[in-house]
Design an enzyme around this catalytic site. Sequence first.
Site, PDB file in Angstrom:
ATOM      1  N   ARG A 109       0.626  -1.269   0.219  1.00 57.85           N
ATOM      2  CA  ARG A 109      -0.275  -0.308   0.125  1.00 57.85           C
ATOM      3  C   ARG A 109       0.815   0.823  -0.311  1.00 57.85           C
ATOM      4  NH1 ARG A 109      -5.492   1.150   3.788  1.00 57.85           N
ATOM      5  NH2 ARG A 109      -5.938  -0.202   1.787  1.00 57.85           N
ATOM      6  N   HIS A 136      -7.696   1.313  -6.882  1.00 54.03           N
ATOM      7  CA  HIS A 136      -7.263  -0.385  -5.121  1.00 54.03           C
ATOM      8  C   HIS A 136      -7.635  -1.167  -5.826  1.00 54.03           C
ATOM      9  CE1 HIS A 136      -8.076  -1.145  -1.379  1.00 54.03           C
ATOM     10  NE2 HIS A 136      -8.285  -0.497  -0.360  1.00 54.03           N
ATOM     11  N   GLN A 139      -9.851  -4.116  -3.778  1.00 53.30           N
ATOM     12  CA  GLN A 139     -11.847  -3.619  -3.958  1.00 53.30           C
ATOM     13  C   GLN A 139     -12.504  -3.809  -5.065  1.00 53.30           C
ATOM     14  OE1 GLN A 139     -11.676  -2.010  -0.564  1.00 53.30           O
ATOM     15  NE2 GLN A 139     -13.997  -2.885  -1.704  1.00 53.30           N
ATOM     16  N   CYS A 273     -16.506   1.500   0.491  1.00 53.80           N
ATOM     17  CA  CYS A 273     -14.568   0.373   0.495  1.00 53.80           C
ATOM     18  C   CYS A 273     -14.862   0.263   2.275  1.00 53.80           C
ATOM     19  CB  CYS A 273     -14.619   0.986  -0.001  1.00 53.80           C
ATOM     20  SG  CYS A 273     -13.755   2.793  -0.081  1.00 53.80           S
TER      21      CYS A 273
END
Length: 314
Positions: A109, A136, A139, A273
């Site tokens: 990340r 992302h 996600q 999210c």
Amino acid sequence: MYNGLKNRDFLTLAEFTREEIQLMLDVAAHLKSRFKMGERVIPLLPGRHLAMIFEKPSTRTRVSFETAMKELGGDVIALHSSEMQLARGETIEDTARTLSRYVDGIVARVYEHRKLEKLAEYSSIPVINGLSDLHHPAQGLTDVFTIMEKKGRDISKLKIVFVGDGGDNVAHSLMLAVGLLGGKLVISSPKGYDPHPSVVKLFNETAVKYGGSFEIERDPWRAVRDADVVYTDVWVSMGQESEREKRIRDLEPYRVTSLLMRQAKPDAIFMHCLPAHRGEEVTDDVIDGKWSVVWDQAENRKHVQKSILALLIP
Ligand code: CP
Ligand code: NVA
């Protein structure tokens, strides 16, 4: 098992074909159903290790990847970048070369997407994006998995609307995920908050050939009318704290309230999210209300990431 995915990186969803995305979703559904039937450990990755590097905080990504890897029979080392030699100037290239000798995959990340690309370039093992400023993808893949679970496998007929910052990493990955599956994303954002040009380029080079499309609708009320799915994310992402006041001011008309949700179809779902900034981009009565599927969505991160790990890690 089809193994054209072994050893591949997972930096953006645009690196994968529609068939590969579909395979990841199918394997995730299979692993989820076995988990739900009580099979807690499916040892597809015995003895494998995953390193996770975090430049920013995380709750879901860290815990879902960690439990996913362990339930696949592997193990995890999670590190904040501040406790690594990276913090004292060791290069990303040297970090990548070193970790490649110890572990079988890296989740990272990072603030800048470019750093992930460099990490992947110098690693001999798969590098998985655990969120960057632009993407992302874990996600995004989970989001289409959840939409299919709630609304059926053909998402091309659905009205899926993202309300808020169209230049957000989660919006970008949702746009690619929906597009690669031949669907359309309506993005409702103010001027100055459109998807990043690099993501639009990726979208045009990949999703468009599968029939994917996106549209920008500045008016959130018109955007949400008859929607099947309404999605939002925070207005101030990690790393944007200095722009907080301006962002709140600009995005205020895009708050997802129950009044806005009533413009959608009666059986519409609300997605986020997480983490949510309750009262900012979404009100409590929506995130805690009848439309909300956010906890199933959060759970699905683990099932979908199990699939990604099982398919990519050699
Ligand atoms: N949605 C998500 O990635 O959450 P975390 O920041 O808690 O990992
Ligand atoms: N857009 C948010 C997502 C957090 C999961 C951020 O980058 O902070």
